[in-house]
Design an enzyme around this catalytic site. Structure first.
Site, PDB file in Angstrom:
ATOM      1  N   GLY A 160       0.813  -1.210   0.000  1.00 32.71           N
ATOM      2  CA  GLY A 160       0.000   0.000   0.000  1.00 32.71           C
ATOM      3  C   GLY A 160       0.847   1.261   0.000  1.00 32.71           C
ATOM      4  O   GLY A 160       0.522   2.244  -0.684  1.00 32.71           O
ATOM      5  N   ASP A 161       1.948   1.227   0.736  1.00 28.68           N
ATOM      6  CA  ASP A 161       2.874   2.362   0.752  1.00 28.68           C
ATOM      7  C   ASP A 161       3.431   2.608  -0.649  1.00 28.68           C
ATOM      8  O   ASP A 161       3.538   3.755  -1.097  1.00 28.68           O
ATOM      9  CB  ASP A 161       4.041   2.100   1.700  1.00 28.68           C
ATOM     10  CG  ASP A 161       3.611   1.703   3.092  1.00 28.68           C
ATOM     11  OD1 ASP A 161       2.474   2.025   3.486  1.00 28.68           O
ATOM     12  OD2 ASP A 161       4.422   1.054   3.792  1.00 28.68           O
TER      13      ASP A 161
END
Length: 288
Positions: free
Chosen positions: A241-242
């Site tokens: 997600g980062d």
């Protein structure tokens, strides 16, 4: 044998965005670390990635760490936030950080900051609003919507947010906290985009990732789904997600269309999940 890899959700996104934009000083990051070997590891990793850092190096508290156990493609995490929780508004108001704030056109923070320095969030949000800059926050974790003081802080910041990014579990908690009738991710994202905003002339965008399922990008008028390209080999989903955020923001920074920016985010996430931790330097950059 354990691998020691630079981490931190927002710093991961900053490293990925810098990698993709590939221009000196394109991305600056501030956060708190300890004066120890892990702090030195973070500084070296950031420098190697070309990321400009303005660390608040605190005394008497170690650099935050997170142990990640990976079994097949599943993960378990145990975090010691340590120095990461020692970041304060005083450092935000330091000359070095104020200079960075003045020169930046886009700001990104994790929702986690609301747990220990909500005043920093509001300081930067107000600056972004007053100067017509872009304010972005990540929903970060369901508990931020479930714990009353944290949710209250999120609601205060929400009116200033131009872009909100999160995942499907955070979206579900968000919808419940705000009292939306909608329970589907797309419906929740649209309602979140429609919530009151200080600068109504700049419609809010809400981006929800769903792992291997389509990413949803919502505005007050509706939502679009963007399919995720599957990869053959998943090594570690930690940091996916980062990495998506870093790639997506790199597109926005370069004025690319939303569809292309999402595709860049999907690509950077696919690179990271095929490696341990948020690593990417041996991969090619996304081509718009």
């Amino acid at each position: 044998k354990p691998l020691y890899i630079a981490g931190g959700a927002t710093q991961n996104s900053a490293r990925v965005a810098q990698w993709q934009v590939n221009e000196p000083g394109a991305v600056m990051y501030t956060g708190a670390i300890g004066k120890d070997k892990f702090g030195e590891t973070l500084k070296k990793a950031a420098a190697d990635d070309g990321l400009t850092t303005i660390y608040n190096e605190v005394d008497g508290t170690p650099t935050g760490t997170c142990a990640v156990l990976v079994n097949s493609s599943e993960r378990s995490l145990i975090a010691n936030l340590a120095a990461a929780e020692k970041y304060t508004i005083a450092w935000t108001k330091s000359d070095a950080v104020q200079s960075a704030i003045a020169s930046a056109g886009m700001f990104y923070m994790a929702g986690f900051v609301l747990t220990h320095s909500a005043d920093t969030v509001m300081h930067i949000a107000q600056h972004a609003h007053d100067n017509n800059k872009t304010m972005i926050m990540n929903t970060s974790a369901p508990f931020l919507f479930e714990v009353p003081p944290f949710f209250a802080a999120f609601k205060e910041a929400w009116e200033y947010l131009d872009v909100v990014v999160g995942n499907e579990s955070e979206a579900a908690a968000m919808g419940k906290a705000f009292g939306f009738a909608e329970t589907d991710v797309k419906g929740i994202a649209i309602k979140a985009a429609q919530l009151p905003k200080k600068n109504a002339a700049k419609p809010r965008m809400v981006v929800i990732t769903q792992g291997a399922d389509s990413t949803i990008v919502a505005t007050p008028e509706g939502a679009t789904e963007y399919a995720v390209t599957k990869v053959d080999k998943v090594v570690d989903t930690n940091g996916a997600g980062d990495a998506f955020c870093g790639g997506f923001f790199a597109g926005l920074m370069q004025g690319k269309p939303i569809a292309d920016s999402v595709n860049c985010g999907h690509y950077t996430a696919s690179v990271v999940i095929q490696r341990s931790g948020c690593q990417f330097n041996d991969a090619a950059r996304f081509k718009f």
